[in-house]
Enzyme design. Sequence first.
Site, PDB file in Angstrom:
ATOM      1  N   ASP A   1       0.698  -1.192  -0.143  1.00 34.07           N
ATOM      2  CA  ASP A   1       0.046   0.014   0.221  1.00 34.07           C
ATOM      3  C   ASP A   1       0.874   1.296  -0.161  1.00 34.07           C
ATOM      4  OD1 ASP A   1      -2.223  -1.493   0.024  1.00 34.07           O
ATOM      5  OD2 ASP A   1      -2.779  -1.102   1.915  1.00 34.07           O
ATOM      6  N   ASP A   2       0.444   2.279  -0.697  1.00 32.98           N
ATOM      7  CA  ASP A   2       1.012   3.520  -0.562  1.00 32.98           C
ATOM      8  C   ASP A   2       2.585   3.457  -0.996  1.00 32.98           C
ATOM      9  OD1 ASP A   2      -1.414   4.358   0.568  1.00 32.98           O
ATOM     10  OD2 ASP A   2      -0.817   3.818   2.440  1.00 32.98           O
TER      11      ASP A   2
ATOM     12  N   CYS B   1      -7.446  -0.008  -0.977  1.00 33.87           N
ATOM     13  CA  CYS B   1      -7.012  -1.267  -0.066  1.00 33.87           C
ATOM     14  C   CYS B   1      -7.907  -2.473  -0.839  1.00 33.87           C
ATOM     15  CB  CYS B   1      -7.546  -1.444   1.210  1.00 33.87           C
ATOM     16  SG  CYS B   1      -6.614   0.145   1.940  1.00 33.87           S
TER      17      CYS B   1
ATOM     18  N   LYS C   1      -1.396  -7.633   5.532  1.00 26.75           N
ATOM     19  CA  LYS C   1      -3.021  -7.057   5.526  1.00 26.75           C
ATOM     20  C   LYS C   1      -3.587  -8.122   4.433  1.00 26.75           C
ATOM     21  CE  LYS C   1      -4.298  -3.296   3.681  1.00 26.75           C
ATOM     22  NZ  LYS C   1      -4.403  -1.938   3.298  1.00 26.75           N
TER      23      LYS C   1
ATOM     24  N   HIS D   1      -7.633  -7.799   4.391  1.00 24.25           N
ATOM     25  CA  HIS D   1      -8.588  -6.626   3.710  1.00 24.25           C
ATOM     26  C   HIS D   1      -9.595  -7.175   2.693  1.00 24.25           C
ATOM     27  CE1 HIS D   1      -8.884  -2.204   4.400  1.00 24.25           C
ATOM     28  NE2 HIS D   1     -10.020  -2.700   4.648  1.00 24.25           N
TER      29      HIS D   1
ATOM     30  N   SER E   1      -7.059  -2.608   7.631  1.00 30.89           N
ATOM     31  CA  SER E   1      -5.721  -1.747   7.659  1.00 30.89           C
ATOM     32  C   SER E   1      -5.230  -1.660   9.087  1.00 30.89           C
ATOM     33  CB  SER E   1      -6.098  -0.479   7.027  1.00 30.89           C
ATOM     34  OG  SER E   1      -6.305  -0.672   5.395  1.00 30.89           O
TER      35      SER E   1
END
Length: 213
Positions: free
Chosen positions: A43-44, A83, A136, A138, A161
């Site tokens: 993520d990110d 996500c 994660k 999710h 998250s």
Amino acid sequence: MNAYRRVTRIFLSIAALVCTTTANSKPPRDPLDKPNFVVLFMDDLGYGDVGFTGHPTTSTPNIDQLAWNGKILTSWYSGCAVCSGSRAALMTGRQYPRTGVPGVFGPVGDVGLPLNETTVAEQMKLANYSTAAVGKWHLGNRRVYLPGNRGFDYYLGIPYSDDMGRGYHSTCSDQKDSASDETSTIGNDQYKWNCDQYAESGYVKSEECETPG
């Protein structure tokens, strides 16, 4: 001249035959000899946030080593900007709206990746692979949606998250007593998370912003 052309054609034919014979002489791969592979999904993380893509200050030697010893794909895009949608696309190979998954599942929802969707892990099990997921998930935090029921033999991680639910209130501490005290005083606050920005963007339903009664 004609004789020269005939000799040339014969030579080329022999060369082609040798190449074909050499290519076909390689023994077939043993059906039990299956390559191991690991998919890293973050993520990110921007394209320029790691060392091997040229970040001027960030040092990522382990990731860089994986890159230099593997295949670097420079035009790969995530299936979704957030996500759950991105993970649904990764797990199923489908565009995430077709799976019915929203952009983000909240920490108190009772839904997940629909059970009629086939995950890559379930496909790998058909080929006698051992499967594992770390990090994660999710794609649903109820038991029926968790990795153990979606084709994974092993799972270590959290179902949503790290800024949601219990993940936001980590009990990690260098003092043992403070961890238990923190857990006992959280109460329903463990379910609070910054949901408004997700709801305003249409990534979650408004009821997922509500704490359980």
